[in-house]
Design a protein around this motif. Structure first.
Motif, PDB file in Angstrom:
ATOM      1  N   SER A 183      47.210  26.496 -13.198  1.00  0.00           N
ATOM      2  CA  SER A 183      46.316  25.268 -13.649  1.00  0.00           C
ATOM      3  C   SER A 183      44.771  25.163 -13.204  1.00  0.00           C
ATOM      4  O   SER A 183      44.076  24.823 -13.807  1.00  0.00           O
ATOM      5  CB  SER A 183      47.114  24.148 -13.090  1.00  0.00           C
ATOM      6  OG  SER A 183      48.342  24.002 -13.689  1.00  0.00           O
ATOM      7  N   ALA A 201      42.035  27.773 -14.833  1.00  0.00           N
ATOM      8  CA  ALA A 201      41.491  26.764 -16.163  1.00  0.00           C
ATOM      9  C   ALA A 201      40.540  25.846 -15.539  1.00  0.00           C
ATOM     10  O   ALA A 201      39.443  25.586 -16.008  1.00  0.00           O
ATOM     11  CB  ALA A 201      42.555  26.156 -16.778  1.00  0.00           C
ATOM     12  N   ALA A 247      45.314  22.406 -22.474  1.00  0.00           N
ATOM     13  CA  ALA A 247      45.223  23.691 -23.442  1.00  0.00           C
ATOM     14  C   ALA A 247      44.405  23.375 -24.730  1.00  0.00           C
ATOM     15  O   ALA A 247      43.735  24.127 -25.349  1.00  0.00           O
ATOM     16  CB  ALA A 247      46.541  24.615 -23.412  1.00  0.00           C
ATOM     17  N   TYR A 261      40.771  22.340 -24.221  1.00  0.00           N
ATOM     18  CA  TYR A 261      39.887  23.630 -23.881  1.00  0.00           C
ATOM     19  C   TYR A 261      39.879  24.296 -25.489  1.00  0.00           C
ATOM     20  O   TYR A 261      38.716  24.958 -25.441  1.00  0.00           O
ATOM     21  CB  TYR A 261      40.436  24.424 -22.992  1.00  0.00           C
ATOM     22  CG  TYR A 261      40.429  24.014 -21.680  1.00  0.00           C
ATOM     23  CD1 TYR A 261      39.331  23.229 -21.046  1.00  0.00           C
ATOM     24  CD2 TYR A 261      41.519  24.339 -20.628  1.00  0.00           C
ATOM     25  CE1 TYR A 261      39.174  22.744 -19.793  1.00  0.00           C
ATOM     26  CE2 TYR A 261      41.376  23.794 -19.175  1.00  0.00           C
ATOM     27  CZ  TYR A 261      40.416  23.020 -18.822  1.00  0.00           C
ATOM     28  OH  TYR A 261      40.242  22.652 -17.651  1.00  0.00           O
ATOM     29  N   ALA A 312      42.420  27.927 -21.854  1.00  0.00           N
ATOM     30  CA  ALA A 312      43.491  27.399 -22.541  1.00  0.00           C
ATOM     31  C   ALA A 312      44.843  28.404 -22.491  1.00  0.00           C
ATOM     32  O   ALA A 312      45.717  27.823 -22.421  1.00  0.00           O
ATOM     33  CB  ALA A 312      43.170  27.334 -24.070  1.00  0.00           C
ATOM     34  N   ALA A 313      44.511  29.649 -22.481  1.00  0.00           N
ATOM     35  CA  ALA A 313      45.749  30.536 -22.337  1.00  0.00           C
ATOM     36  C   ALA A 313      46.360  30.267 -20.854  1.00  0.00           C
ATOM     37  O   ALA A 313      47.611  30.373 -20.816  1.00  0.00           O
ATOM     38  CB  ALA A 313      45.089  32.053 -22.296  1.00  0.00           C
ATOM     39  N   LEU A 346      46.584  27.730 -19.137  1.00  0.00           N
ATOM     40  CA  LEU A 346      47.392  26.658 -19.035  1.00  0.00           C
ATOM     41  C   LEU A 346      48.638  26.349 -19.880  1.00  0.00           C
ATOM     42  O   LEU A 346      49.633  26.137 -19.630  1.00  0.00           O
ATOM     43  CB  LEU A 346      46.643  25.365 -19.698  1.00  0.00           C
ATOM     44  CG  LEU A 346      45.406  24.906 -18.792  1.00  0.00           C
ATOM     45  CD1 LEU A 346      44.603  23.586 -19.409  1.00  0.00           C
ATOM     46  CD2 LEU A 346      45.939  24.645 -17.442  1.00  0.00           C
ATOM     47  N   LEU A 347      48.647  27.505 -20.935  1.00  0.00           N
ATOM     48  CA  LEU A 347      49.983  27.670 -21.707  1.00  0.00           C
ATOM     49  C   LEU A 347      50.998  28.581 -20.633  1.00  0.00           C
ATOM     50  O   LEU A 347      51.975  28.310 -20.640  1.00  0.00           O
ATOM     51  CB  LEU A 347      49.761  28.503 -22.870  1.00  0.00           C
ATOM     52  CG  LEU A 347      48.955  27.704 -23.827  1.00  0.00           C
ATOM     53  CD1 LEU A 347      48.711  28.649 -25.113  1.00  0.00           C
ATOM     54  CD2 LEU A 347      49.625  26.426 -24.352  1.00  0.00           C
TER      55      LEU A 347
END
Length: 503
Positions: A313, A316, A390, A393, A478-479, A481-482
């Motif tokens: 987290s 990001a 995600a 972003y 974004a990646a 956070l996934l």
């Protein structure tokens, strides 16, 4: 004996100081890249200058957490001495920062500012756990998050407000605009006064009362420090070998010099852990180093799982804070020259965008998140927040009109509210209260370590694969956070935080 329930006034007083702290953090996050570039720094070197923020957090927070657990200064109490000392130092840094004559001076002031903010911030996290009954932890961290959002809105908007009032937003090359200077001075005053409010308006429970609360809650005791003596030296040697490998790769691949710091930190932790084990084996169990290393090694399983979520987290978030200004300036305003009026206009718009996501966070913390937590639980609520981040972003690639980025910030605001409230509410209800400070400090290591990685490695990645194209950092954000949302699936709260989030 149980802690009395706090009304709204009590919740307000406990967390009001965070309003000023976040004014300081917001000014730092929205303006430090602008200050460095205004003083002539290249965009690829920005992550290395930002390394001060996570490094000071990594060093300061566990130490302050350990010390605040063991402090009692009479009427001033347990956590409040650290609130006050940090606020005074941070206010000084905010007043001096905009007068920086050179990049090196601004970097030194960033070190002082971030260290000072961390001295105050870490005990504030534990303070909520100290003062509130377990079934009020979610409410307490929600109110704290609301103050974080409100302070960030004020700090982020202030340069734009100054420009609207006629203050110059453009300065000659090598100088910092007056809008930024006045904003930092205002931030110093706001930070000190709001922390002083909490210091004066609250009264901490003394050690005897805290011991009684702990006994009544039947909190399981923390693992004894002597368990550290049973550890071998192999893990420490592994950290040292990893650090040496990083240094070797940096030299062979000619990566940016900031990567050397990462290697040095790995070696340093390996040496510290081996020294702590040696001290524990000799029966010296009261020293700070062995206590911190022992508590780190003995973290509860729930805390370890949440730590992985925090790692992704905050990677990001740090990417966003470093790169949003150059991204918006270059891709939405067509401005690459930091001395141009268009670049300064983009910087002010970034401040307003940051104010929007923080304003959304303040509202979400008091409305959306408690509502979701009551229906789907705290862990699933946090998954929703991570996915929203995600989406926010990723939308930077799609939305080319600067005004449309407001949509991005709404999603990021929901994520920001969740990351500030849900992990702490879950954690505070499952930790021994006598060691809440040190555990919160150790938990925050997984906030600063990913920031260190971003600060030391991201510059080399961008230079090698996407030179002059900072927008690709949003894909990394974004990646991650996934990945954080996937890691959150393994977190099962011991106490259903949010189930009784009443005020």
């Amino acid at each position: 004996m149980e802690k009395p329930r706090q009304g709204f006034a009590g919740l307000w007083n406990i967390s009001f100081g965070f309003f000023g702290l976040q004014v300081g953090f917001a000014l730092q996050n929205a303006n430090m890249s602008r200050i460095f570039q205004s003083l002539g720094e290249d965009i690829e070197r920005l992550p290395g200058l930002w390394v001060a923020a996570p490094l000071t957090g990594l060093l300061v927070q566990p130490i302050i957490g350990h010390m605040s657990d063991r402090t009692w200064l009479g009427r001033l109490g347990r956590r409040r001495p650290y609130f006050l000392a940090g606020a005074i130092l941070a206010a000084i840094a905010l007043f001096v920062m905009p007068e920086s004559p050179a990049i090196w001076f601004a970097a030194v002031m960033l070190w002082l500012l971030d260290a000072s903010l961390n001295i105050s911030m870490e005990p504030f996290r534990a303070f909520v756990g100290d003062m509130l009954h377990r079934d009020q932890h979610s409410a307490g961290y929600a109110v704290q998050t609301a103050f974080i959002g409100a302070g960030a809105v004020v700090g982020s908007l202030f340069p734009a407000v100054m420009e609207a009032l006629g203050v110059a937003n453009v300065a000659p090359p090598g100088q910092i605009p007056d809008t930024v200077r006045y904003a930092f001075w205002f931030g110093g005053i706001a930070l000190f006064l709001s922390v002083l409010w909490t210091v004066i308006a609250t009264e901490e429970y003394d050690p005897a009362q805290m011991a009684a609360f702990e006994a009544a809650a039947a909190t399981p005791p923390a693992p004894p420090l002597r368990a550290l003596a049973a550890h071998g030296y192999g893990t420490g040697l592994g950290w040292i070998a990893a650090g040496a490998f990083v240094v070797f790769v940096q030299m062979r691949a000619s990566l940016l010099r900031e990567v050397l710091l990462l290697g040095a930190l790995l070696v340093g932790y390996g040496l510290a852990s081996m020294l702590a084990i040696a001290l524990a084996r000799r029966g010296k169990e009261t020293n700070m180093l062995s206590s911190i290393v022992g508590d780190f090694a003995g973290m509860p399983p729930l805390m370890k799982r949440l730590a992985l979520v925090q790692f992704f987290s905050w990677s990001a978030l740090f990417i966003m804070w470093i790169n949003t200004t150059p991204i918006v300036a270059r891709y939405h305003y067509g401005a690459a020259d930091a001395a141009s009026a268009a670049y300064q206009a983009a910087s002010n718009w970034v401040g307003e965008l940051f104010a929007i996501y923080n304003g959304v966070a303040a509202l979400a913390a008091l409305t959306l998140l408690p509502w979701l937590a009551r229906r789907i639980g705290a862990a699933r609520t946090h998954i929703v927040g991570l996915v929203c981040g995600a989406v926010g972003y990723a939308s930077f690639f799609v939305l080319r009109d600067p005004t449309c980025l407001i949509v991005s910030e709404v999603f990021i605001g929901i994520f920001w509210a969740s990351v500030l409230a849900m992990p702490y509410a879950i954690l505070a209800s499952s930790l021994p209260q006598a060691k809440l400070g040190i555990y919160m400090g150790l938990f925050n290591i997984f906030i600063v370590v990913p920031q260190l990685l971003v600060a030391t490695v991201m510059g080399s990645i961008m230079q090698a694969f996407f030179p002059g194209e900072p927008i690709w950092t949003m894909a990394f954000a974004a990646a991650t956070l996934l990945l954080a949302a996937a890691a959150m699936l393994r977190v099962v709260p011991l106490v259903p935080a949010g189930a009784r989030a009443s005020f």
